[in-house]
Design a protein around this motif. Sequence first.
Motif, short mmCIF file in Angstrom:
data_model
loop_
_atom_site.label_atom_id
_atom_site.label_comp_id
_atom_site.label_asym_id
_atom_site.label_seq_id
_atom_site.Cartn_x
_atom_site.Cartn_y
_atom_site.Cartn_z
N ALA A 14 0.82 -1.21 0.00
CA ALA A 14 0.00 0.00 0.00
C ALA A 14 0.86 1.26 0.00
CB ALA A 14 -0.93 -0.01 1.22
N ARG A 15 1.90 1.28 0.85
CA ARG A 15 2.78 2.45 0.89
C ARG A 15 3.46 2.69 -0.44
NH1 ARG A 15 3.86 0.85 6.28
NH2 ARG A 15 5.56 -0.50 5.56
N ARG A 16 3.99 1.61 -1.05
CA ARG A 16 4.72 1.75 -2.32
C ARG A 16 3.78 2.21 -3.44
NH1 ARG A 16 9.47 -0.44 -4.60
NH2 ARG A 16 10.17 -0.59 -2.43
N ALA A 17 2.53 1.72 -3.42
CA ALA A 17 1.57 2.07 -4.47
C ALA A 17 0.90 3.42 -4.22
CB ALA A 17 0.51 0.98 -4.60
N GLY A 18 1.03 3.93 -2.98
CA GLY A 18 0.42 5.21 -2.66
C GLY A 18 -1.09 5.14 -2.53
N VAL A 19 -1.59 3.97 -2.04
CA VAL A 19 -3.03 3.80 -1.84
C VAL A 19 -3.26 3.23 -0.44
CG1 VAL A 19 -3.50 3.43 -4.30
CG2 VAL A 19 -3.04 1.47 -2.82
N ILE A 70 -5.76 -2.13 -1.51
CA ILE A 70 -4.96 -3.31 -1.86
C ILE A 70 -5.78 -4.58 -1.60
CG2 ILE A 70 -2.87 -4.64 -1.39
CD1 ILE A 70 -2.33 -2.00 -2.79
N SER A 71 -6.49 -4.59 -0.47
CA SER A 71 -7.33 -5.75 -0.14
C SER A 71 -8.40 -5.96 -1.20
CB SER A 71 -7.96 -5.54 1.24
OG SER A 71 -8.79 -6.62 1.56
N GLN A 72 -9.03 -4.85 -1.62
CA GLN A 72 -10.05 -4.95 -2.67
C GLN A 72 -9.43 -5.52 -3.95
OE1 GLN A 72 -13.39 -4.21 -2.56
NE2 GLN A 72 -13.22 -3.82 -0.37
N TYR A 73 -8.24 -5.09 -4.28
CA TYR A 73 -7.57 -5.56 -5.50
C TYR A 73 -7.29 -7.07 -5.40
CZ TYR A 73 -4.03 -6.23 -9.07
OH TYR A 73 -3.32 -6.70 -10.16
N LEU A 74 -6.74 -7.50 -4.27
CA LEU A 74 -6.40 -8.91 -4.11
C LEU A 74 -7.62 -9.81 -4.15
CD1 LEU A 74 -3.70 -8.62 -1.28
CD2 LEU A 74 -3.31 -9.08 -3.71
N GLN A 113 -10.15 -9.15 -6.05
CA GLN A 113 -10.71 -8.95 -7.39
C GLN A 113 -12.03 -8.18 -7.34
OE1 GLN A 113 -10.80 -12.92 -9.00
NE2 GLN A 113 -8.64 -12.86 -9.52
N ARG A 114 -12.09 -7.19 -6.47
CA ARG A 114 -13.25 -6.30 -6.41
C ARG A 114 -12.82 -4.96 -6.99
NH1 ARG A 114 -14.12 -8.06 -0.32
NH2 ARG A 114 -15.12 -10.07 -0.64
N TYR A 115 -13.07 -4.80 -8.27
CA TYR A 115 -12.55 -3.64 -9.00
C TYR A 115 -13.62 -2.59 -9.30
CZ TYR A 115 -9.11 -7.32 -10.06
OH TYR A 115 -8.21 -8.34 -9.99
N LYS A 116 -14.83 -2.77 -8.75
CA LYS A 116 -15.96 -1.96 -9.18
C LYS A 116 -15.69 -0.46 -9.06
CE LYS A 116 -20.97 -1.63 -8.58
NZ LYS A 116 -22.14 -2.12 -7.84
N TYR A 117 -15.09 -0.03 -7.96
CA TYR A 117 -14.87 1.40 -7.74
C TYR A 117 -13.39 1.78 -7.88
CZ TYR A 117 -19.56 0.93 -5.82
OH TYR A 117 -20.89 0.64 -5.66
N MET A 118 -12.65 0.99 -8.64
CA MET A 118 -11.21 1.20 -8.78
C MET A 118 -10.89 1.58 -10.23
SD MET A 118 -8.22 -1.50 -7.68
CE MET A 118 -9.16 -1.92 -6.21
N SER A 119 -10.13 2.64 -10.40
CA SER A 119 -9.78 3.06 -11.76
C SER A 119 -8.78 2.10 -12.37
CB SER A 119 -9.20 4.48 -11.74
OG SER A 119 -7.92 4.47 -11.15
#
Length: 340
Positions: A10-15, A20-24, A26-32
């Motif tokens: 999360a720190r490295r990605a700046g989010v 990160i949990s949503q990404y892992l 596979q919940r991408y609904k509100y993610m650009s």
Amino acid sequence: MKKLTIDDVARRAGVSKSTISQYLNQRYKYMSEATRQRIAEVIEELDYRPNGLARSLKQNRTHLVGVIVADLDYTLSIQCVRAIESELQNQGIQVLICNADENPEKEQLYIETLIARQVDGLIVFPTGHQSSAYSRLDELEMPFVFIDRLVDGVSTQSLLLDNEIAAKMGVEELVHNGHTRIGMMTLPLGEQGITPRKERLGGFRKAMEEAGLPLREEYLVSAPAQEIGARLSELMALPEPPTSLIAGNDIVLAELLKASNRLGVSIPERLSVIGIDDAGFARIYNPAITTICQPTHEMGVQAAKVILSGIEDRDRPIPITYRFPPALRRGESVKKMEIR
């Protein structure tokens, strides 16, 4: 070297960690798309491997789905399982495949084994009609889906071919080519009638009646695979043998073709043949065999989507039977008869 955590990513990605949990998961609904791409790059750069066990415990999921196949020898089974596995793996779910060998006791054992493995759901090609085998799944509220066969007394999502229409298409193709002495060969129906065999035979009878053709019981054969050759020999020795046969599935078709070669029954000169199920060998046989195809890939993909929906939405789904349309694939195995 310190073990990487989700905080490091999360720190490295700046989010945020929750992103990160949503990404892992596979919940991408509100993610650009840009955020998804950035997270993917950071995960690859750091070679981050999430703790699958911890994630499963937190979600109360194992990301495993069991697939119990009645018989892996069937073309339908192989092609459906391939599509199921591909679709589920794309969603981060692993598949455990079990072959029941048409044995209800073995199927019951696999159900218990997969429950013990805490799979999230089951996709089943049922072997028989023991509704009690699925009572444990109901008790545990575990989602499960049937493919190819129905089980009396069990209400769940089911996916299968429109078997009556498949048999009707075969009869209509033969009638169109002038055949009136038409028979059908299937594997044994089973004690209570295995769904596709029962429905295809019923569709055959109905189609013959609609065509105004006599239904000759001696032309209807239900026998184990190892007896198909002997039964073909008996049919062709009749004073008035059939001019055409519909093979009820790919296994019957294989035995029928082997027997016709051995007995010197030329196709289609002496016997026209149509197979239900689009076995790969039907296209390379000489002559190429006309088949009634099942959309096996679509069936497998749909089964995967249905089980995923059941896993993610624990509300009891409305039991729906999905019927898939068959398609005629012409070869050169049907002779055009002279109309007298």
